[in-house]
Write a protein that holds these residues in place. Structure first.
Motif, PDB file in Angstrom:
ATOM      1  N   ARG A  27      18.555  -6.365  50.744  1.00 34.83           N
ATOM      2  CA  ARG A  27      17.661  -6.003  52.157  1.00 34.83           C
ATOM      3  C   ARG A  27      18.475  -4.397  52.300  1.00 34.83           C
ATOM      4  O   ARG A  27      18.716  -4.454  53.329  1.00 34.83           O
ATOM      5  N   LEU A  28      17.864  -3.666  51.659  1.00 35.75           N
ATOM      6  CA  LEU A  28      18.681  -2.250  51.825  1.00 35.75           C
ATOM      7  C   LEU A  28      17.801  -1.253  52.578  1.00 35.75           C
ATOM      8  O   LEU A  28      17.976  -0.048  52.582  1.00 35.75           O
ATOM      9  N   ASP A  29      16.494  -1.526  52.773  1.00 33.84           N
ATOM     10  CA  ASP A  29      15.457  -0.800  53.432  1.00 33.84           C
ATOM     11  C   ASP A  29      15.300  -1.213  55.098  1.00 33.84           C
ATOM     12  O   ASP A  29      14.564  -0.700  55.591  1.00 33.84           O
ATOM     13  N   GLU A  30      16.460  -1.392  55.588  1.00 35.47           N
ATOM     14  CA  GLU A  30      16.482  -1.717  57.113  1.00 35.47           C
ATOM     15  C   GLU A  30      16.302  -0.416  57.630  1.00 35.47           C
ATOM     16  O   GLU A  30      16.815   0.665  57.411  1.00 35.47           O
ATOM     17  N   PRO A  31      15.370  -0.404  58.786  1.00 37.15           N
ATOM     18  CA  PRO A  31      15.020   0.774  59.557  1.00 37.15           C
ATOM     19  C   PRO A  31      16.240   1.407  60.363  1.00 37.15           C
ATOM     20  O   PRO A  31      16.870   0.293  60.631  1.00 37.15           O
ATOM     21  N   GLU A  32      16.454   2.348  60.552  1.00 35.27           N
ATOM     22  CA  GLU A  32      17.432   2.886  61.443  1.00 35.27           C
ATOM     23  C   GLU A  32      17.571   2.251  62.695  1.00 35.27           C
ATOM     24  O   GLU A  32      18.546   1.806  63.320  1.00 35.27           O
ATOM     25  N   ALA A  33      16.515   1.646  63.480  1.00 33.76           N
ATOM     26  CA  ALA A  33      16.508   1.057  64.605  1.00 33.76           C
ATOM     27  C   ALA A  33      17.142  -0.079  64.558  1.00 33.76           C
ATOM     28  O   ALA A  33      17.933  -0.442  65.498  1.00 33.76           O
ATOM     29  N   THR A  34      17.106  -0.764  63.468  1.00 36.81           N
ATOM     30  CA  THR A  34      17.889  -2.254  63.172  1.00 36.81           C
ATOM     31  C   THR A  34      19.366  -1.902  63.037  1.00 36.81           C
ATOM     32  O   THR A  34      20.062  -2.677  63.771  1.00 36.81           O
ATOM     33  N   ILE A  35      19.445  -1.076  62.360  1.00 37.95           N
ATOM     34  CA  ILE A  35      21.047  -0.831  62.135  1.00 37.95           C
ATOM     35  C   ILE A  35      21.508  -0.305  63.268  1.00 37.95           C
ATOM     36  O   ILE A  35      22.713  -0.840  63.816  1.00 37.95           O
ATOM     37  N   ARG A  36      21.132   0.548  64.409  1.00 34.68           N
ATOM     38  CA  ARG A  36      21.504   0.942  65.517  1.00 34.68           C
ATOM     39  C   ARG A  36      21.699  -0.181  66.491  1.00 34.68           C
ATOM     40  O   ARG A  36      22.605  -0.191  66.955  1.00 34.68           O
ATOM     41  N   LYS A  37      20.711  -1.175  66.382  1.00 36.16           N
ATOM     42  CA  LYS A  37      20.921  -2.372  67.311  1.00 36.16           C
ATOM     43  C   LYS A  37      22.219  -3.156  66.628  1.00 36.16           C
ATOM     44  O   LYS A  37      22.877  -3.751  67.467  1.00 36.16           O
ATOM     45  N   VAL A  38      22.359  -3.228  65.550  1.00 39.76           N
ATOM     46  CA  VAL A  38      23.540  -4.057  64.963  1.00 39.76           C
ATOM     47  C   VAL A  38      24.847  -3.251  65.502  1.00 39.76           C
ATOM     48  O   VAL A  38      25.776  -4.080  65.985  1.00 39.76           O
ATOM     49  N   VAL A  39      24.915  -2.071  65.108  1.00 45.54           N
ATOM     50  CA  VAL A  39      26.151  -1.206  65.701  1.00 45.54           C
ATOM     51  C   VAL A  39      26.418  -1.356  67.236  1.00 45.54           C
ATOM     52  O   VAL A  39      27.342  -1.307  67.541  1.00 45.54           O
ATOM     53  N   HIS A  40      25.153  -1.212  67.800  1.00 51.16           N
ATOM     54  CA  HIS A  40      25.429  -1.310  69.364  1.00 51.16           C
ATOM     55  C   HIS A  40      25.938  -2.698  69.836  1.00 51.16           C
ATOM     56  O   HIS A  40      26.829  -2.755  70.741  1.00 51.16           O
ATOM     57  N   TYR A  41      25.593  -3.768  69.372  1.00 49.93           N
ATOM     58  CA  TYR A  41      25.968  -5.100  69.495  1.00 49.93           C
ATOM     59  C   TYR A  41      27.473  -5.217  68.991  1.00 49.93           C
ATOM     60  O   TYR A  41      28.258  -5.812  69.917  1.00 49.93           O
ATOM     61  N   LEU A  42      27.644  -4.543  68.215  1.00 50.11           N
ATOM     62  CA  LEU A  42      29.190  -4.571  67.736  1.00 50.11           C
ATOM     63  C   LEU A  42      30.178  -3.864  68.553  1.00 50.11           C
ATOM     64  O   LEU A  42      31.179  -4.204  69.027  1.00 50.11           O
ATOM     65  N   LEU A  43      29.516  -2.553  68.768  1.00 50.12           N
ATOM     66  CA  LEU A  43      30.188  -1.924  69.739  1.00 50.12           C
ATOM     67  C   LEU A  43      30.573  -2.420  71.188  1.00 50.12           C
ATOM     68  O   LEU A  43      31.340  -2.143  72.094  1.00 50.12           O
TER      69      LEU A  43
END
Length: 199
Positions: A175-191
Motif C-alpha cells: 500500500r505504497l500509493d497513500e495520498p499525501e492527505a492520509t500521510i499527513r493525518k498519520v503524522v499529525h496524530y503522531l505529533l
C-alpha cells in the motif's frame, strides 16, 4: 595467469579491497536485476564478479547482508529539513513510499523482511540495518527537539520506530500509493502525542 593471481592476493584479508568490493557489489546488482530475489545467490555473484565465495563471505557474512548493502547503495530517499517537524516527516514518508514504489528495491526489502522471519542470519542482518535507520530517522526528531517543537523527555528512537512501523506495514501490504492527505493525518496524530506543552 600472473595477473589473476595478483588480483586474488589483493582480495585476501578481512579488510575490504575497494576495487574487489565494488566489483562484487556491481555483480550482485546485476544478478538481482537478471534473476530477481528468488534467483539471487552468492554463487552467482561470485561467478559474475570472478571472486571467490570465501572472499564474499568474509566481507558479507550472509546473502542477506550483501543484499542489504545493495539495497542501501540503490536507496535514494531525501530527508527534508524544512524547519517544521510535520513537513519533514510527511516529506520523508512520501519520498520513501515513492522510492519503494518506483524502484525494484521495495520488493527486495520486502523479501528480506520475509526471509528474516525464518532465517537467523537474515534476521541479524536486518536488525543491524534497522538499528542504523532508527538512528538516522531519529535525527529528524532531534532537530525538532532542538527547535523546541518536541518535549525534552521524548525518545527520538521510539518515535523513529513508530514512523518505521507505519512505513514497513505499508510496504509489506503493498500500500505504497497513500495520498499525501492520509500521510499527513498519520503524522499529525503522531505529533499530537509528542508535542511540547504550550505549542
Amino acid at each position: 595467469m600472473a595477473e589473476d593471481a595478483d588480483q586474488a592476493r589483493k582480495s585476501i584479508g578481512a579488510r575490504r579491497n575497494p576495487d574487489s568490493a565494488e566489483a562484487i557489489l556491481e555483480a550482485a546488482e546485476a544478478v538481482l536485476v537478471e534473476a530477481g530475489y528468488a534467483g539471487f545467490s552468492i554463487e552467482a555473484v561470485a561467478r559474475r564478479a570472478r571472486a571467490g565465495k570465501p572472499t564474499i563471505y568474509r566481507w558479507w557474512p550472509s546473502k542477506a547482508a550483501l543484499l542489504l548493502e545493495v539495497y542501501q547503495r540503490q536507496k535514494r530517499v531525501d530527508v527534508p529539513d524544512t524547519g517544521k517537524l510535520e513537513e519533514d516527516l510527511v516529506g520523508f514518508l512520501e519520498n520513501l513510499f515513492a522510492h519503494w514504489r518506483e524502484t525494484s528495491s521495495g520488493s527486495v526489502f520486502r523479501s528480506l523482511i520475509a526471509e528474516a522471519q525464518t532465517d537467523e542470519t537474515a534476521a541479524t542482518a536486518l536488525a543491524g540495518y534497522a538499528g542504523g535507520r532508527r538512528a538516522h530517522t531519529g535525527q529528524i526528531i532531534e532537530r525538532a527537539k532542538a527547535r523546541g517543537e518536541v518535549a525534552n523527555d521524548i525518545d527520538p528512537a521510539v518515535v523513529a520506530d513508530l514512523v518505521a512501523s507505519y512505513a514497513w506495514r505499508h510496504l509489506l501490504t503493498n500500500r505504497l500509493d497513500e495520498p499525501e492527505a492520509t500521510i499527513r493525518k498519520v503524522v499529525h496524530y503522531l505529533l499530537q502525542g509528542i508535542a511540547a506543552s504550550g505549542r
